[in-house]
Design a protein around this motif. Structure first.
Motif, mmCIF file in Angstrom:
data_model
loop_
_atom_site.group_PDB
_atom_site.id
_atom_site.type_symbol
_atom_site.label_atom_id
_atom_site.label_comp_id
_atom_site.label_asym_id
_atom_site.label_seq_id
_atom_site.Cartn_x
_atom_site.Cartn_y
_atom_site.Cartn_z
ATOM 1 N N PRO A 8 0.827 -1.219 0.000
ATOM 2 C CA PRO A 8 0.000 0.000 0.000
ATOM 3 C C PRO A 8 0.859 1.266 0.000
ATOM 4 N N PRO A 9 0.235 2.435 -0.266
ATOM 5 C CA PRO A 9 0.983 3.683 -0.201
ATOM 6 C C PRO A 9 1.616 3.817 1.185
ATOM 7 N N GLY A 10 2.864 4.193 1.207
ATOM 8 C CA GLY A 10 3.540 4.380 2.494
ATOM 9 C C GLY A 10 4.191 3.103 3.016
ATOM 10 N N ALA A 11 4.124 2.025 2.244
ATOM 11 C CA ALA A 11 4.686 0.750 2.717
ATOM 12 C C ALA A 11 6.208 0.740 2.640
ATOM 13 N N GLY A 12 6.759 1.659 1.869
ATOM 14 C CA GLY A 12 8.231 1.706 1.754
ATOM 15 C C GLY A 12 8.735 1.121 0.449
ATOM 16 N N LYS A 13 7.869 1.034 -0.532
ATOM 17 C CA LYS A 13 8.270 0.443 -1.821
ATOM 18 C C LYS A 13 9.401 1.258 -2.467
ATOM 19 N N GLY A 14 9.238 2.585 -2.467
ATOM 20 C CA GLY A 14 10.238 3.446 -3.107
ATOM 21 C C GLY A 14 11.596 3.293 -2.435
ATOM 22 N N THR A 15 11.600 3.308 -1.102
ATOM 23 C CA THR A 15 12.857 3.193 -0.345
ATOM 24 C C THR A 15 13.547 1.873 -0.659
ATOM 25 N N GLN A 16 12.795 0.790 -0.638
ATOM 26 C CA GLN A 16 13.394 -0.530 -0.871
ATOM 27 C C GLN A 16 13.788 -0.707 -2.339
ATOM 28 N N ALA A 17 13.011 -0.101 -3.224
ATOM 29 C CA ALA A 17 13.346 -0.208 -4.648
ATOM 30 C C ALA A 17 14.726 0.397 -4.891
ATOM 31 N N LYS A 18 15.017 1.511 -4.222
ATOM 32 C CA LYS A 18 16.322 2.155 -4.414
ATOM 33 C C LYS A 18 17.457 1.238 -3.965
ATOM 34 N N GLU A 19 17.231 0.525 -2.855
ATOM 35 C CA GLU A 19 18.247 -0.433 -2.372
ATOM 36 C C GLU A 19 18.489 -1.512 -3.425
ATOM 37 N N LEU A 20 17.385 -1.996 -4.011
ATOM 38 C CA LEU A 20 17.489 -3.081 -4.996
ATOM 39 C C LEU A 20 18.201 -2.609 -6.265
ATOM 40 N N ALA A 170 4.487 -17.264 -6.602
ATOM 41 C CA ALA A 170 5.547 -16.271 -6.816
ATOM 42 C C ALA A 170 5.679 -15.307 -5.638
ATOM 43 N N LEU A 171 4.702 -15.337 -4.722
ATOM 44 C CA LEU A 171 4.636 -14.294 -3.690
ATOM 45 C C LEU A 171 5.608 -14.512 -2.528
ATOM 46 N N ARG A 172 6.290 -13.433 -2.129
ATOM 47 C CA ARG A 172 7.147 -13.438 -0.930
ATOM 48 C C ARG A 172 6.663 -12.293 -0.061
ATOM 49 N N THR A 173 6.242 -12.578 1.149
ATOM 50 C CA THR A 173 5.761 -11.507 2.009
ATOM 51 C C THR A 173 6.847 -11.105 3.005
ATOM 52 N N VAL A 174 7.064 -9.795 3.085
ATOM 53 C CA VAL A 174 8.097 -9.260 3.974
ATOM 54 C C VAL A 174 7.424 -8.299 4.949
ATOM 55 N N ASP A 175 7.876 -8.337 6.208
ATOM 56 C CA ASP A 175 7.311 -7.439 7.217
ATOM 57 C C ASP A 175 7.858 -6.030 7.002
ATOM 58 N N GLY A 176 6.972 -5.162 6.507
ATOM 59 C CA GLY A 176 7.388 -3.793 6.205
ATOM 60 C C GLY A 176 7.362 -2.874 7.403
ATOM 61 N N MET A 177 7.052 -3.423 8.606
ATOM 62 C CA MET A 177 6.998 -2.585 9.810
ATOM 63 C C MET A 177 8.379 -2.493 10.481
ATOM 64 N N ALA A 178 9.274 -3.395 10.103
ATOM 65 C CA ALA A 178 10.610 -3.415 10.713
ATOM 66 C C ALA A 178 11.424 -2.215 10.238
ATOM 67 N N PRO A 179 12.553 -1.909 10.941
ATOM 68 C CA PRO A 179 13.408 -0.807 10.491
ATOM 69 C C PRO A 179 13.899 -1.047 9.052
ATOM 70 N N ILE A 180 14.185 0.055 8.346
ATOM 71 C CA ILE A 180 14.514 -0.016 6.908
ATOM 72 C C ILE A 180 15.567 -1.078 6.576
ATOM 73 N N ASP A 181 16.695 -1.086 7.334
ATOM 74 C CA ASP A 181 17.745 -2.059 6.959
ATOM 75 C C ASP A 181 17.314 -3.498 7.204
ATOM 76 N N GLU A 182 16.435 -3.698 8.185
ATOM 77 C CA GLU A 182 15.942 -5.072 8.413
ATOM 78 C C GLU A 182 15.015 -5.506 7.273
ATOM 79 N N VAL A 183 14.218 -4.560 6.786
ATOM 80 C CA VAL A 183 13.341 -4.867 5.648
ATOM 81 C C VAL A 183 14.215 -5.210 4.433
ATOM 82 N N THR A 184 15.281 -4.416 4.244
ATOM 83 C CA THR A 184 16.194 -4.665 3.115
ATOM 84 C C THR A 184 16.789 -6.070 3.216
ATOM 85 N N ALA A 185 17.212 -6.443 4.436
ATOM 86 C CA ALA A 185 17.814 -7.772 4.632
ATOM 87 C C ALA A 185 16.778 -8.867 4.361
#
Ligand code: ADP
Length: 289
Positions: A8-20, A170-185
């Motif tokens: 959803p909006p605000g889930a952190g997609k943009g932030t994580q996309a940049k890491e990827l 194909a789906l992988r669910t990641v907890d987007g509530m964790a701190p940014i670097d943990e979500v990245t990991a």
């Protein structure tokens, strides 16, 4: 690597996309950014999308599918891409499947960033505050009222994609509530798992397809009427090799030794079926006399 980022909006997609992007050297394709660029440039697509976006509703599927299809053909996307904000509806996901198939590509993973709805509103509000502090221009749809519409659109039109992709494995669910670097990991781990699974799934799919092929072959052979064995089966029955069988089938019927007998038998069978009209009947009568 080709990835879909769902959330959803605000889930952190943009932030994580940049890491990827920096980790895998692939491009981020954000339909929101593309549409905003079209609006800013005043292109026909932009003119169409402007008011819809400002309301927090979704732009028509065909418009978005068209811009994504053009974008993934650009040279910088050949190595891979992260789709951020697309697909957003089941028809868009189906169109993406078709689009990738015709391009001979496939998705490696669909990552769902799961975040509690109550947190989303707070996140976006603080994003707005930070943008204001930095003196950045705000998005037309970044206000609490429109945000509710965007969340609603996500719930009714985009959330069903979770089931769509789960059903395809194909789906992988990641907890987007964790701190940014943990979500990245967690995303890195999910992508590694997906790569492993795709490999073994590929092998499994290969085996399954071999099994399916031989099963259908067996079925076809079983379905052949007893009197009409064909090709390899026919050769096996008569104790001939496949090559012999092929050579034989190329030999003109008239040159074959047993032709006479076979033609007579066939004519006798036709005659037994009763009176017939025309040429065939005539020759049957002649041969059985
Ligand atoms: P968000 O930050 O809410 O996830 P985006 O920046 O991805 O938003 O998109 C902003 C707006 O652009 C959406 O509310 C919608 O109007 C439009 N949009 C973006 N992607 C799509 C899409 N795939 N289908 C339809 N509309 C889209």
């Amino acid at each position: 690597m080709r990835i879909v980022l769902l959330g959803p909006p605000g889930a952190g997609k943009g932030t994580q996309a940049k890491e990827l992007v920096s980790k895998y050297g692939i491009v981020q394709l954000s339909t929101g950014d593309m549409l905003r660029a079209a609006v800013a440039a005043g292109t026909p697509i932009g003119l169409k999308a402007k008011d819809i976006m400002a309301r927090g509703a979704l732009v028509p599927d065909d418009v978005v599918v068209g811009i994504v299809s053009d974008r993934v053909d650009q040279p910088d996307a050949l190595k891979g891409f992260i789709l951020d904000g697309f697909p957003r509806t089941v028809p868009q996901a189906e169109a993406l499947d078709r689009m990738l198939k015709t391009k001979g590509q496939r998705l490696d993973a669909v990552l769902e960033l799961k975040v509690d709805p109550s947190v989303l509103l707070r996140r976006i509000e603080s994003r707005i505050e930070q943008m204001k502090l930095r003196g950045e221009a705000l998005r037309a749809d970044d206000n609490p009222e429109i945000l509710k519409q965007r969340l609603e659109a996500y719930g009714s039109q985009t959330a069903p994609l979770v089931d769509y992709y789960r059903g395809r494995g194909a789906l992988r669910t990641v907890d987007g509530m964790a701190p940014i670097d943990e979500v990245t990991a967690a995303i890195s781990k999910a992508l590694a798992d997906a790569a492993l699974q795709t490999g073994s799934a590929g092998k499994r799919a290969g085996k399954a397809s071999v099994a399916r092929k031989s099963a259908s072959k067996a079925q076809k052979t079983a379905k052949k009427p007893a009197g009409k064995p064909a090709g390899r089966v026919k050769a096996a029955i008569k104790g001939r090799s496949k090559t012999e069988s092929k050579t034989r089938s190329k030999t003109p019927i008239r040159g074959r030794k047993s032709t006479g007998k076979r033609v007579v038998k066939a004519a006798a069978r036709r005659a037994a079926r009763g009176p017939q009209k025309g040429k065939k009947a005539k020759s049957a009568r002649r041969l059985t006399k």
